[in-house]
Design a protein around this motif. Structure first.
Motif, PDB file in Angstrom:
ATOM      1  N   ASP A 174       5.987  -3.610 -29.977  1.00  0.00           N
ATOM      2  CA  ASP A 174       6.454  -4.690 -28.719  1.00  0.00           C
ATOM      3  C   ASP A 174       6.460  -3.351 -27.716  1.00  0.00           C
ATOM      4  N   ASP A 175       7.915  -2.664 -27.802  1.00  0.00           N
ATOM      5  CA  ASP A 175       8.180  -1.617 -27.375  1.00  0.00           C
ATOM      6  C   ASP A 175       7.156  -0.153 -26.708  1.00  0.00           C
ATOM      7  N   GLN A 176       5.866  -0.597 -28.062  1.00  0.00           N
ATOM      8  CA  GLN A 176       5.157   0.519 -27.425  1.00  0.00           C
ATOM      9  C   GLN A 176       3.989   0.039 -26.708  1.00  0.00           C
ATOM     10  N   TYR A 177       3.704  -1.061 -25.980  1.00  0.00           N
ATOM     11  CA  TYR A 177       2.340  -1.730 -25.388  1.00  0.00           C
ATOM     12  C   TYR A 177       1.952  -1.271 -25.106  1.00  0.00           C
ATOM     13  N   LEU A 178       3.289  -1.007 -23.430  1.00  0.00           N
ATOM     14  CA  LEU A 178       2.219  -0.814 -22.676  1.00  0.00           C
ATOM     15  C   LEU A 178       1.562   0.754 -23.057  1.00  0.00           C
ATOM     16  N   SER A 179       2.705   1.915 -23.190  1.00  0.00           N
ATOM     17  CA  SER A 179       2.063   2.840 -24.034  1.00  0.00           C
ATOM     18  C   SER A 179       0.223   2.770 -24.468  1.00  0.00           C
ATOM     19  N   ALA A 180       0.332   1.967 -25.019  1.00  0.00           N
ATOM     20  CA  ALA A 180      -1.027   1.837 -26.102  1.00  0.00           C
ATOM     21  C   ALA A 180      -1.741   1.200 -24.930  1.00  0.00           C
ATOM     22  N   LEU A 181      -1.406   0.276 -23.696  1.00  0.00           N
ATOM     23  CA  LEU A 181      -2.396  -0.212 -22.838  1.00  0.00           C
ATOM     24  C   LEU A 181      -2.563   0.990 -22.079  1.00  0.00           C
ATOM     25  N   GLY A 182      -1.865   1.777 -21.830  1.00  0.00           N
ATOM     26  CA  GLY A 182      -2.254   2.997 -21.037  1.00  0.00           C
ATOM     27  C   GLY A 182      -3.646   3.904 -21.463  1.00  0.00           C
ATOM     28  N   GLU A 183      -2.716   4.276 -22.522  1.00  0.00           N
ATOM     29  CA  GLU A 183      -4.126   5.362 -23.569  1.00  0.00           C
ATOM     30  C   GLU A 183      -5.934   3.841 -23.409  1.00  0.00           C
ATOM     31  N   ARG A 184      -5.660   2.574 -23.773  1.00  0.00           N
ATOM     32  CA  ARG A 184      -7.206   1.691 -23.749  1.00  0.00           C
ATOM     33  C   ARG A 184      -7.810   2.294 -22.307  1.00  0.00           C
ATOM     34  N   GLU A 185      -6.117   1.597 -21.145  1.00  0.00           N
ATOM     35  CA  GLU A 185      -7.633   1.238 -20.021  1.00  0.00           C
ATOM     36  C   GLU A 185      -7.072   2.674 -18.971  1.00  0.00           C
ATOM     37  N   GLY A 186      -6.846   3.645 -19.613  1.00  0.00           N
ATOM     38  CA  GLY A 186      -6.905   4.688 -19.040  1.00  0.00           C
ATOM     39  C   GLY A 186      -6.704   5.288 -17.417  1.00  0.00           C
ATOM     40  N   LEU A 187      -4.450   4.230 -18.071  1.00  0.00           N
ATOM     41  CA  LEU A 187      -4.191   4.155 -16.334  1.00  0.00           C
ATOM     42  C   LEU A 187      -2.924   4.945 -16.764  1.00  0.00           C
ATOM     43  N   ALA A 188      -2.535   5.467 -15.375  1.00  0.00           N
ATOM     44  CA  ALA A 188      -0.955   6.002 -15.986  1.00  0.00           C
ATOM     45  C   ALA A 188       0.125   5.436 -15.758  1.00  0.00           C
ATOM     46  N   ARG A 189       1.860   5.742 -16.206  1.00  0.00           N
ATOM     47  CA  ARG A 189       2.463   4.605 -15.955  1.00  0.00           C
ATOM     48  C   ARG A 189       2.592   3.701 -14.918  1.00  0.00           C
ATOM     49  N   PRO A 190       2.916   4.447 -13.773  1.00  0.00           N
ATOM     50  CA  PRO A 190       2.874   3.717 -12.496  1.00  0.00           C
ATOM     51  C   PRO A 190       1.819   2.408 -11.966  1.00  0.00           C
ATOM     52  N   GLU A 191       0.551   3.158 -12.294  1.00  0.00           N
ATOM     53  CA  GLU A 191      -0.670   1.692 -12.520  1.00  0.00           C
ATOM     54  C   GLU A 191      -0.291   0.553 -13.844  1.00  0.00           C
ATOM     55  N   LEU A 192       0.026   0.565 -14.491  1.00  0.00           N
ATOM     56  CA  LEU A 192       0.516  -0.573 -15.791  1.00  0.00           C
ATOM     57  C   LEU A 192       1.979  -1.317 -15.686  1.00  0.00           C
ATOM     58  N   ILE A 193       2.930  -0.457 -14.901  1.00  0.00           N
ATOM     59  CA  ILE A 193       3.648  -1.751 -14.054  1.00  0.00           C
ATOM     60  C   ILE A 193       3.655  -2.354 -13.091  1.00  0.00           C
ATOM     61  N   ARG A 194       2.829  -1.722 -12.587  1.00  0.00           N
ATOM     62  CA  ARG A 194       1.885  -2.964 -11.719  1.00  0.00           C
ATOM     63  C   ARG A 194       1.245  -3.844 -11.857  1.00  0.00           C
ATOM     64  N   CYS A 195       0.029  -3.528 -13.039  1.00  0.00           N
ATOM     65  CA  CYS A 195       0.097  -4.220 -13.141  1.00  0.00           C
ATOM     66  C   CYS A 195       0.310  -5.435 -14.321  1.00  0.00           C
TER      67      CYS A 195
END
Length: 469
Positions: A174-195
């Protein structure tokens, strides 16, 4: 105030400031990788003032973000995002933020379940409000949240929704989910956090609605009142209905579409009759259920009329929640499943007929396409309702003739009437304050075209479901 008093006050204030600074540094060390708190994270809105622990800091920060999104305060929302993006500095700080954020998402999704929401409902609202990417994140959170329940304690309908959404845990931790999500969606961390914050906001703003089935962890298998063999027969008949309607949608010949659609309604109507008699004879605990079906713009109102027409022809009731974009269909399980399938197919066919009709202009040369299509769908829904009701009545009469020599003929009409009464009572219990809604028709050509399209969808094929079973 005397000089000595002022000096004592300044001395106390200095001591308090030193104590607060020490607590900020300790809080930052706990939250991240041991380094002092970054100034942007340490006290963006006074959250760590007084030495609040990291969990409390995150709770306050997420609450600030939710309030900002609700108030459309973009400046505050962006500041919250900026703080969460960097954490307390370093990989450890970001990972701590990610862990806390996905835990909050799962917790608030569980609370949405308790307020009556189901997996497909939450997915639909998130996608309707923000788009498909947010819908995919909702599916991921559903997968994560469902890990905490034993399969035996998840209702079959709930499990089917999770399965249809394709919800599965594809990340390692779970602590790696957002990083993995960023790779899947092609998003940088700021956009990931906002989503992620926007998805959390969706969960937080799901109000109390009607509970239609047991919550995960509180259900038991077999709650639909169907034995395993009956469930297999039900699934097989639904597959046949789907296959017929798929042919109706794909053919370019109206006569073939008429035959396939008619056959599908005949199968549904006769199966409903046979199952009703079987349940009554066996003393089964068969009770009405509810299922929400998404209905979106454009032309929401006439689409809802079409769904209501299909539902009533199959002894079901509907309630439209237009602010959420769904209709609740109430009826017995086999009937409700058939309603969704037939409605979806008829909507596809109606949409095809509308597109074939092209654009329209009034006598003054201005576009009247929207009013034409609104009137078309309204007329189509009304006429389809008439024809489906006739088909159901014919199927009931045919069933009565088929049973004329047997003992079941005297029970048929009372059994069907009893089931309709149960559905009505169930609807009144769940929705005691219903309000009717009218749909205006403003285009005569659209109305006439819609009636004609519905007339072409004749429902006159006959074949017994029992003969095919």
């Amino acid at each position: 105030m005397g000089i000595k008093n002022r000096e004592r006050r300044r001395a106390k204030q200095k001591v308090r400031q030193q104590q607060q600074q020490g607590r900020r540094e300790r809080a930052g060390a706990e939250f991240g990788d041991g380094a002092p708190a970054d100034p942007a994270f340490a006290d963006p809105f006074g959250l760590i003032d007084g030495g609040a622990r990291p969990a409390r800091v995150m709770a306050h920060l997420l609450n600030e973000a939710m309030q900002a999104l609700h108030a459309k305060d973009e400046n505050t929302a962006q500041r919250c995002c900026d703080v969460l993006v960097s954490g307390s500095g370093g990989t450890g700080g970001r990972r701590a933020v990610d862990t806390a954020l996905i835990a909050a998402l799962q917790r608030d999704l569980t609370e949405a379940w308790r307020r009556g929401w189901q997996p497909v409902d939450v997915f639909r609202v998130a996608q309707r409000r923000y788009g498909s990417r947010h819908g995919r994140i909702v599916v991921d959170v559903i997968a994560a949240e469902m890990r905490s329940y034993a399969a035996a304690n998840v209702d079959e309908r709930w499990e089917a929704q999770v399965r249809d959404l394709g919800a599965m845990v594809w990340w390692e931790r779970d602590d790696q989910y957002l990083s993995a999500l960023g790779e899947r969606e092609g998003l940088a961390r700021p956009e990931l956090i906002r989503c992620a914050l926007e998805v959390l906001y969706v969960f937080n703003t799901c109000p109390q609605i009607q509970k239609l089935c047991p919550l995960p962890g509180q259900a038991r298998r077999g709650s639909l009142g169907m034995a395993t063999r009956e469930q297999a027969v039900h699934a097989r008949q639904l597959d046949r209905v789907r296959a017929l309607l798929a042919k109706a949608e794909s053919t370019s010949y109206p006569e073939e579409a008429e035959t396939y659609t008619a056959k599908a309604q005949e199968l549904m109507a006769r199966y409903s009759i046979d199952y009703a008699l079987l349940s009554a004879g066996a003393g089964a605990s068969d009770e009405p259920v509810g299922q929400r079906i998404g209905v979106d713009n454009p032309y929401e109102a006439p689409k809802v009329l079409l769904l209501d027409a299909v539902a009533r022809a199959n002894r079901c009731r509907t309630v439209w929640s237009n602010s959420f974009g769904f209709v609740t269909v109430l009826g017995f399980p086999s009937d409700v499943d058939g309603v969704e399938i037939l409605f979806t197919s008829l909507l596809v066919q109606a949409t095809g007929a509308i597109m074939a009709a092209g654009s329209h202009r009034g006598a003054d040369g201005r576009s009247s396409t929207r009013s034409f299509r609104q009137s078309f769908l309204t007329a189509y829904a009304q006429r389809i309702g008439e024809r489906l009701t006739t088909a159901t009545r014919d199927a009931t009469e045919q069933a009565t003739k088929d049973m004329a020599a047997g003992p079941e003929v005297e029970r048929l009409l009372p059994v069907l009437a009893s089931r309709e009464a149960k559905v009505g009572a169930f609807a009144d219990e769940l929705f005691p304050d219903l309000v009717g809604k009218q749909v205006a028709v403003t285009n005569r050509d659209g109305w006439a075209s819609g009636r004609a399209a519905a007339d072409r969808a004749r429902l006159n094929a006959r074949e017994s479901l029992v003969a095919e079973a």
